[in-house]
Scaffold this active site. Sequence first.
Site, PDB file in Angstrom:
ATOM      1  N   LYS A   1      18.707   9.232  94.223  1.00  0.00           N
ATOM      2  CA  LYS A   1      18.501   9.247  92.564  1.00  0.00           C
ATOM      3  C   LYS A   1      17.137  10.005  92.573  1.00  0.00           C
ATOM      4  CE  LYS A   1      19.367   9.443  88.125  1.00  0.00           C
ATOM      5  NZ  LYS A   1      17.911   8.675  87.218  1.00  0.00           N
TER       6      LYS A   1
ATOM      7  N   ASN B   1      16.750  13.597  90.168  1.00  0.00           N
ATOM      8  CA  ASN B   1      15.641  13.692  89.367  1.00  0.00           C
ATOM      9  C   ASN B   1      14.737  14.618  89.775  1.00  0.00           C
ATOM     10  OD1 ASN B   1      15.878  10.822  88.525  1.00  0.00           O
ATOM     11  ND2 ASN B   1      15.956  12.082  87.003  1.00  0.00           N
TER      12      ASN B   1
END
Length: 297
Positions: free
Chosen positions: A183, A187
């Site tokens: 993740k 991002n």
Amino acid sequence: MTMTVNILGSGAIGGLCAAGAQLSATPYRLWPRPGSAALNNVELLSGETVNLESQDCDDKALTAADLLIVPLKVTQLKEALKTWRHKLSASTAVVLLHNGMGGMELAAKYLPDNPVFLATTSHGAFKTAATSIRHTGKGETMLGSSPCHTTSTPLNTHIAEIINRCIGPVTWRDDIQTALWQKLAVNCAINPLTALNKIPNGGLLAAQHTATITGVCEEVCAVASACRIELEVNTLAALVFNVIERTAENFSSMHQDVIHKRTTEIEGINGYIVKQAKKKGIDVPINTLLYKAINAL
Ligand code: KPL
């Protein structure tokens, strides 16, 4: 035993958790940040609106019958944990749910004895007003126990079940660190690029961004590997492009933060990569450029 879910702050992801708790008849309390208003309603993907009916927030301490969900920015976490540690019993379970890295270390320092869980979600949501949230993209949530804390198998199952009701579907990950790094890569690529170019996530499908996105993934892989997390560049790039396609119409949280002149999460995202890379002696020119460009806004 049904736990009472306690949700900190007035952010978009906290709002989704509250709506999920209410719709599944799970008791919950919303704890807005001091001085800010409590969330009032959440517009679901179906267009239906949930008017939040949180239980009263009296000032009594939380117990083992409470779960604390902390969907705050990592930059707000230190202050929140310093305040909340005095209100928790050592058996209150805590779930940290934020973009970027650094939460686990803070929890190890301020809540060393609590069962602490780490989570990451790909649901999309944003604030349409100070007390209103709109759910804009269906996602999923990865959950696992913090490697710095002790949790038990029955508790893990119970917490997964509650988080599933609040912001599911939940996948339990024994390797939650790997999920967090994946993740992080998403991002690192999407958030600063959309904020700098003032585009929705789908704007990153334009060919001019491909080399930067791939470069970000290569750098994240190198730093992850030095931190003993093995990721694969092509898989990571495919994941990033998959998220871009699935959230094409969404505005990333960093883009929204920049537009609304709020503090961004850059420190815990590209800033984390830059900091770890420095410690490990790795060159990360693309992440460094993005980090500096966001800080210069
Ligand atoms: O997590 C996100 C964010 O905006 O912070 C992504 C996955 C990039 C979706 O917009």
